[in-house]
Write a protein that holds these residues in place. Sequence first.
Motif, PDB file in Angstrom:
ATOM      1  N   GLY A 154      16.573 -11.955 -27.237  1.00 24.13           N
ATOM      2  CA  GLY A 154      15.727 -12.204 -26.064  1.00 24.13           C
ATOM      3  C   GLY A 154      15.588 -10.996 -25.163  1.00 24.13           C
ATOM      4  O   GLY A 154      15.344 -11.136 -23.976  1.00 24.13           O
ATOM      5  N   ARG A 155      15.693  -9.806 -25.731  1.00 27.97           N
ATOM      6  CA  ARG A 155      15.555  -8.585 -24.924  1.00 27.97           C
ATOM      7  C   ARG A 155      14.204  -8.542 -24.215  1.00 27.97           C
ATOM      8  O   ARG A 155      14.128  -8.286 -23.006  1.00 27.97           O
ATOM      9  CB  ARG A 155      15.664  -7.333 -25.816  1.00 27.97           C
ATOM     10  CG  ARG A 155      16.996  -7.151 -26.504  1.00 27.97           C
ATOM     11  CD  ARG A 155      16.977  -5.885 -27.346  1.00 27.97           C
ATOM     12  NE  ARG A 155      15.848  -5.882 -28.257  1.00 27.97           N
ATOM     13  CZ  ARG A 155      15.907  -6.238 -29.536  1.00 27.97           C
ATOM     14  NH1 ARG A 155      17.064  -6.575 -30.060  1.00 27.97           N
ATOM     15  NH2 ARG A 155      14.841  -6.243 -30.280  1.00 27.97           N
ATOM     16  N   THR A 156      13.146  -8.768 -24.987  1.00 26.68           N
ATOM     17  CA  THR A 156      11.807  -8.649 -24.408  1.00 26.68           C
ATOM     18  C   THR A 156      11.579  -9.724 -23.356  1.00 26.68           C
ATOM     19  O   THR A 156      11.037  -9.460 -22.275  1.00 26.68           O
ATOM     20  CB  THR A 156      10.754  -8.725 -25.529  1.00 26.68           C
ATOM     21  OG1 THR A 156      11.002  -7.669 -26.447  1.00 26.68           O
ATOM     22  CG2 THR A 156       9.347  -8.603 -24.978  1.00 26.68           C
ATOM     23  N   THR A 157      12.013 -10.933 -23.648  1.00 24.60           N
ATOM     24  CA  THR A 157      11.864 -12.037 -22.693  1.00 24.60           C
ATOM     25  C   THR A 157      12.568 -11.692 -21.385  1.00 24.60           C
ATOM     26  O   THR A 157      12.012 -11.873 -20.296  1.00 24.60           O
ATOM     27  CB  THR A 157      12.464 -13.321 -23.296  1.00 24.60           C
ATOM     28  OG1 THR A 157      11.822 -13.584 -24.540  1.00 24.60           O
ATOM     29  CG2 THR A 157      12.286 -14.513 -22.371  1.00 24.60           C
ATOM     30  N   ASN A 329      22.278 -15.226 -23.447  1.00 20.59           N
ATOM     31  CA  ASN A 329      20.967 -15.867 -23.321  1.00 20.59           C
ATOM     32  C   ASN A 329      20.892 -17.137 -24.174  1.00 20.59           C
ATOM     33  O   ASN A 329      21.527 -17.226 -25.213  1.00 20.59           O
ATOM     34  CB  ASN A 329      19.879 -14.870 -23.744  1.00 20.59           C
ATOM     35  CG  ASN A 329      18.483 -15.374 -23.446  1.00 20.59           C
ATOM     36  OD1 ASN A 329      18.280 -16.178 -22.527  1.00 20.59           O
ATOM     37  ND2 ASN A 329      17.511 -14.912 -24.209  1.00 20.59           N
ATOM     38  N   ARG A 330      20.112 -18.065 -23.714  1.00 19.71           N
ATOM     39  CA  ARG A 330      19.874 -19.345 -24.400  1.00 19.71           C
ATOM     40  C   ARG A 330      21.139 -20.216 -24.412  1.00 19.71           C
ATOM     41  O   ARG A 330      21.419 -20.899 -25.395  1.00 19.71           O
ATOM     42  CB  ARG A 330      19.355 -19.127 -25.823  1.00 19.71           C
ATOM     43  CG  ARG A 330      18.199 -18.152 -25.877  1.00 19.71           C
ATOM     44  CD  ARG A 330      17.474 -18.198 -27.183  1.00 19.71           C
ATOM     45  NE  ARG A 330      16.701 -19.439 -27.281  1.00 19.71           N
ATOM     46  CZ  ARG A 330      15.744 -19.641 -28.171  1.00 19.71           C
ATOM     47  NH1 ARG A 330      15.461 -18.713 -29.055  1.00 19.71           N
ATOM     48  NH2 ARG A 330      15.102 -20.781 -28.201  1.00 19.71           N
ATOM     49  N   PRO A 359      19.809 -19.840 -19.218  1.00 23.67           N
ATOM     50  CA  PRO A 359      19.695 -21.089 -19.967  1.00 23.67           C
ATOM     51  C   PRO A 359      18.689 -21.014 -21.104  1.00 23.67           C
ATOM     52  O   PRO A 359      17.736 -20.236 -21.048  1.00 23.67           O
ATOM     53  CB  PRO A 359      19.212 -22.076 -18.904  1.00 23.67           C
ATOM     54  CG  PRO A 359      18.461 -21.237 -17.938  1.00 23.67           C
ATOM     55  CD  PRO A 359      19.152 -19.902 -17.904  1.00 23.67           C
ATOM     56  N   ASP A 361      15.616 -22.315 -22.446  1.00 23.84           N
ATOM     57  CA  ASP A 361      14.539 -22.982 -21.709  1.00 23.84           C
ATOM     58  C   ASP A 361      13.252 -22.855 -22.524  1.00 23.84           C
ATOM     59  O   ASP A 361      12.335 -22.124 -22.167  1.00 23.84           O
ATOM     60  CB  ASP A 361      14.392 -22.326 -20.324  1.00 23.84           C
ATOM     61  CG  ASP A 361      13.567 -23.174 -19.365  1.00 23.84           C
ATOM     62  OD1 ASP A 361      12.871 -24.106 -19.839  1.00 23.84           O
ATOM     63  OD2 ASP A 361      13.612 -22.906 -18.157  1.00 23.84           O
ATOM     64  N   VAL A 365       9.616 -20.920 -21.688  1.00 21.05           N
ATOM     65  CA  VAL A 365       9.269 -19.771 -22.507  1.00 21.05           C
ATOM     66  C   VAL A 365       7.968 -20.029 -23.270  1.00 21.05           C
ATOM     67  O   VAL A 365       7.078 -19.177 -23.327  1.00 21.05           O
ATOM     68  CB  VAL A 365      10.443 -19.459 -23.462  1.00 21.05           C
ATOM     69  CG1 VAL A 365       9.978 -18.703 -24.671  1.00 21.05           C
ATOM     70  CG2 VAL A 365      11.521 -18.671 -22.729  1.00 21.05           C
TER      71      VAL A 365
HETATM   72  N1  LIG Z   1      16.197 -18.231 -22.581  1.00 17.44           N
HETATM   73  C1  LIG Z   1      15.383 -18.558 -23.592  1.00 17.44           C
HETATM   74  N2  LIG Z   1      15.068 -19.851 -23.830  1.00 17.44           N
HETATM   75  C2  LIG Z   1      14.266 -20.174 -24.861  1.00 17.44           C
HETATM   76  N3  LIG Z   1      13.730 -19.311 -25.722  1.00 17.44           N
HETATM   77  C3  LIG Z   1      13.992 -18.005 -25.544  1.00 17.44           C
HETATM   78  C4  LIG Z   1      14.831 -17.566 -24.471  1.00 17.44           C
HETATM   79  N4  LIG Z   1      14.919 -16.215 -24.555  1.00 17.44           N
HETATM   80  C5  LIG Z   1      14.177 -15.844 -25.611  1.00 17.44           C
HETATM   81  N5  LIG Z   1      13.624 -16.906 -26.221  1.00 17.44           N
HETATM   82  C6  LIG Z   1      12.774 -16.890 -27.426  1.00 17.44           C
HETATM   83  O1  LIG Z   1      13.444 -16.202 -28.453  1.00 17.44           O
HETATM   84  C7  LIG Z   1      12.525 -15.446 -29.244  1.00 17.44           C
HETATM   85  C8  LIG Z   1      12.942 -14.001 -29.278  1.00 17.44           C
HETATM   86  O2  LIG Z   1      12.847 -13.475 -27.977  1.00 17.44           O
HETATM   87  P1  LIG Z   1      12.454 -11.977 -27.682  1.00 17.44           P
HETATM   88  O3  LIG Z   1      12.547 -11.789 -26.211  1.00 17.44           O
HETATM   89  O4  LIG Z   1      11.178 -11.608 -28.320  1.00 17.44           O
HETATM   90  O5  LIG Z   1      13.665 -11.244 -28.415  1.00 17.44           O
HETATM   91  P2  LIG Z   1      13.963  -9.711 -28.739  1.00 17.44           P
HETATM   92  O6  LIG Z   1      13.130  -8.879 -27.834  1.00 17.44           O
HETATM   93  O7  LIG Z   1      15.421  -9.544 -28.491  1.00 17.44           O
HETATM   94  O8  LIG Z   1      13.615  -9.516 -30.171  1.00 17.44           O
HETATM   95  C9  LIG Z   1      11.173 -15.636 -28.610  1.00 17.44           C
HETATM   96  O9  LIG Z   1      10.489 -16.622 -29.316  1.00 17.44           O
HETATM   97  C10 LIG Z   1      11.496 -16.108 -27.203  1.00 17.44           C
HETATM   98  O10 LIG Z   1      10.493 -16.937 -26.704  1.00 17.44           O
END
Ligand SMILES: Nc1ncnc2c1ncn2[C@@H]1O[C@H](COP(=O)(O)OP(=O)(O)O)[C@@H](O)[C@H]1O
Length: 404
Positions: A154-157, A329-330, A359, A361, A365
């Motif tokens: 979830g780095r990008t998120t 995360n998550r 959390p 979520d 997301v």
């Molecule tokens: N806190 C969260 N709750 C629910 N889904 C999440 C959460 N953080 C990330 N995700 C989901 O996980 C997946 C990977 O997240 P992303 O940010 O693209 O990861 P990374 O940049 O580390 O590869 C995406 O589909 C994103 O929507």
Amino acid sequence: MIVALLVSTGAAWEAGALAALNAHPGVVVLKRCVDVEDLLAAASAGRADVAVLAADLSGLDATVVADLHGHGVRVVAVAADPDPATARTGRTGVDAVVGADEVGGLPDVLTGVTTGTSPGVPAEPAGAERPADAPPAGSPGRVVAVWGPAGAPGRTTVAIALAAELARRRLTTVLVDADPHGGAVAQHLGVLDEVSGLLSAARLVAAGTVAERLPEVQRRLSDRLRVVTGLPRPDRWPEVRPGALAAIVAAARSDAQVVLDTGFSLEHDAAADLGGRPQRNGLTVEAVTEADSVVLVGAADPVGLARLARAVTDLRELLDAPDLHLVVNRMRPSLGWREPDVVAMLRGFAPEAEVHFLPDDQVAVDRALVAGRTLLESGESALTRGVAGLVDAMAARRQALNSR
Ligand SMILES: Nc1ncnc2c1ncn2[C@@H]1O[C@H](COP(=O)(O)OP(=O)(O)O)[C@@H](O)[C@H]1O
Ligand SMILES: [Mg+2]
């Protein structure tokens, strides 16, 4: 490198054309123009090699094509039905006509109509203007790198949510997608990424003009939030030379907070060293090295935590004593984990690090992803509150460190 202009009037083939051009390592789409006038203005800057436009584009005639040729711009027309179009466009003097169902082959056509390679890739990005409200220079911002191990924790998120939260606090913020394995920020935010901000910025670095011109390659998402989009495809990472990201960060922080989205690995490729080749992970290494604070994101599951712990060690081998924030995360009840246990386990690896939980979520997301907006723009949620808490904790940590 072929520098292309695309005249975009909403035709069905444009998305496919853009995708094909963006996917090709030898082509950069410099600008999407809205009409002939816009195209001529862009062509007169003298940086483009070729224009791609609809054969039936309003105002397209022999004079226009001659003008374009005068600026060194070849012309490729896309036609629904190339045969009758060839007759008409032939009179206007265009260099090639492509069927609307053949736009996947555009890169080859562009290569065909342009003569050889243009010397020196131009440092001219899309025609974004410097925002009128750009804060005065002289108040350097802080740089936060959001890093994390493999497995899409979830780095990008987190990077996007962090940047949006800083912007909500009225801090001008630049989010830079520096993932050497291919950018995802643009997709997350629904930015139709006609030009890679990172590649454009890297060219500005090469030209020595990044300090003045960085605003031109930023996408403006709101008054306070700007984005430098990432690599259009993973194999273009070598175009960002060592040191380029540091220069981009230095320019960005001159008047803004900077959030860096990074790749998943800091590993050093010894074979690349021997061959004198650049390091793919160099971009990620540069990001965490330039940062004042590192947010290390791991997934809340046994594999994710083990990787997070390992990542702490990798980071420590690289940096002396980073201001380090671990984000689990998550986090979700179904794991049956107690937060204090997770904190204790992680502190075993990183006694000095702050540990935060965000959390799981999915609803929030998904809402943001489907709308192509930041989490904050799509409404308050447990996750946005969690990220606000992270920003608070980072500020408190900084104050504590400063007062020591
Ligand atoms: N806190 C969260 N709750 C629910 N889904 C999440 C959460 N953080 C990330 N995700 C989901 O996980 C997946 C990977 O997240 P992303 O940010 O693209 O990861 P990374 O940049 O580390 O590869 C995406 O589909 C994103 O929507
Ligand atoms: Mg990512």
